[in-house]
Enzyme design. Structure first.
Site, PDB file in Angstrom:
ATOM      1  N   HIS A  24       0.853  -1.189   0.000  1.00 25.29           N
ATOM      2  CA  HIS A  24       0.000   0.000   0.000  1.00 25.29           C
ATOM      3  C   HIS A  24       0.889   1.240   0.000  1.00 25.29           C
ATOM      4  CE1 HIS A  24      -3.462  -2.497   0.509  1.00 25.29           C
ATOM      5  NE2 HIS A  24      -3.008  -2.997   1.641  1.00 25.29           N
ATOM      6  N   SER A  25       0.299   2.392  -0.318  1.00 26.01           N
ATOM      7  CA  SER A  25       1.117   3.607  -0.318  1.00 26.01           C
ATOM      8  C   SER A  25       1.729   3.847   1.061  1.00 26.01           C
ATOM      9  CB  SER A  25       0.306   4.816  -0.771  1.00 26.01           C
ATOM     10  OG  SER A  25      -0.841   4.990   0.031  1.00 26.01           O
ATOM     11  N   GLU A  26       1.001   3.523   2.126  1.00 26.16           N
ATOM     12  CA  GLU A  26       1.565   3.525   3.477  1.00 26.16           C
ATOM     13  C   GLU A  26       0.963   2.395   4.300  1.00 26.16           C
ATOM     14  OE1 GLU A  26       2.839   7.641   2.411  1.00 26.16           O
ATOM     15  OE2 GLU A  26       0.899   6.667   2.257  1.00 26.16           O
ATOM     16  N   THR A  27       1.780   1.864   5.194  1.00 25.72           N
ATOM     17  CA  THR A  27       1.320   0.947   6.233  1.00 25.72           C
ATOM     18  C   THR A  27       1.666   1.560   7.579  1.00 25.72           C
ATOM     19  OG1 THR A  27       1.559  -1.031   4.853  1.00 25.72           O
ATOM     20  CG2 THR A  27       1.584  -1.361   7.229  1.00 25.72           C
ATOM     21  N   HIS A  42      -3.882   9.410   5.777  1.00 28.96           N
ATOM     22  CA  HIS A  42      -4.815   8.298   5.630  1.00 28.96           C
ATOM     23  C   HIS A  42      -4.413   7.121   6.513  1.00 28.96           C
ATOM     24  CE1 HIS A  42      -1.912   6.388   2.873  1.00 28.96           C
ATOM     25  NE2 HIS A  42      -2.660   5.302   2.906  1.00 28.96           N
TER      26      HIS A  42
END
Length: 262
Positions: free
Chosen positions: A42-45, A74
């Site tokens: 994902h773009s961030e975890t 997010h």
């Protein structure tokens, strides 16, 4: 340990911005968190330590598939959603407070990230074909570009190799809104940190709220905005500008929960 995938800045699955959320009993090795983020892609975890003294902020960190980032909207929204709304997090950007609102939204109290006018980096023209660069500004981590229209923002197909050479963690492209109830539209590209396009970027709206306050002749000390991030997944971010802080408001929905075995 428990792990989740949450779609943030939306109440509809498979829209908004998906974030991984991993619940930890104690701080984890940085290399392990980076490996998990690369695996989830994902773009961030987000990694949050849920065990600790009652009432103390919970340690929270965010990783893209390639690097740690100092602030992630997010991922914070997704984490607060998993943990029940009202939360305080200890992060590299200070203590962040999340509050569950009566309408099902969650408000996050984030630092404002003001942008100052700059000359456009040389790579922008090649990186954003079809975009009329009206103005350019530099915030702490991203370059902001005002495009000629919302249609240009929606239509741009970036040259990511060119954008990756822009000396910044990302590029925000924005324009006035083109439908009722939306003050401005935006898209965010961050190939510099392994994210070609971030679907809905909370931290970028800490810059967008302050920048558009002047352009839309709103009070820079207290003003409300609605932003649409016009990626393929799309999402809505409500903002409440309060001097040097921005209240980011969004909804979230859990699409996956399970156990991380390694």
């Amino acid at each position: 340990m428990r792990a989740f995938v949450v779609d943030a800045f939306t109440d509809t699955a498979f829209t908004g911005n998906p974030a991984g959320v991993v619940l930890l009993d104690s701080p984890a090795e940085e290399s392990w968190m980076q490996s998990v983020a690369a695996e989830l892609r994902h773009s961030e975890t987000a990694f949050v330590v849920v065990a600790g003294p009652e009432g103390e902020p919970k340690p929270l960190r965010w990783f893209t598939p390639t690097t740690e980032v100092p602030l992630c909207g997010h991922g914070t929204l997704a984490t607060a959603h998993v943990l029940g709304g009202d939360q305080r997090f200890d992060t590299r950007s200070g203590v962040l407070t999340c509050t569950a609102l009566d309408d099902g939204w969650i408000e996050m109290d984030f630092p404002a990230d003001r942008a100052e006018p700059v000359e456009p980096p040389e790579a922008l023209a090649a990186g954003l074909p079809g975009v009329t660069v009206v103005e350019t500004a530099q915030a702490a981590t991203k370059v902001l570009v005002r495009a000629g229209s919302a249609a240009e923002v929606r239509a741009v197909r970036p040259d990511f190799a060119a954008l990756a050479t822009v000396p910044s963690r990302g590029v925000i492209v924005t324009a006035p809104g083109d439908r009722p109830g939306v003050d401005f539209v935006s898209r965010v590209f961050s190939p510099q940190v392994g994210i070609q396009e971030d679907p809905v970027t909370g931290s970028a709206h800490c810059t967008l709220a302050t920048w558009w306050a002047a352009k839309l002749h709103r009070d820079p000390r207290s003003a409300d905005f609605v932003g649409e991030q016009a990626s393929a997944r799309s999402g809505i971010v409500r903002m409440a500008l309060r001097a040097d802080r921005v209240g980011l408001r969004g909804r979230a929905t859990t699409v996956l929960s399970g156990e991380l075995h390694v």
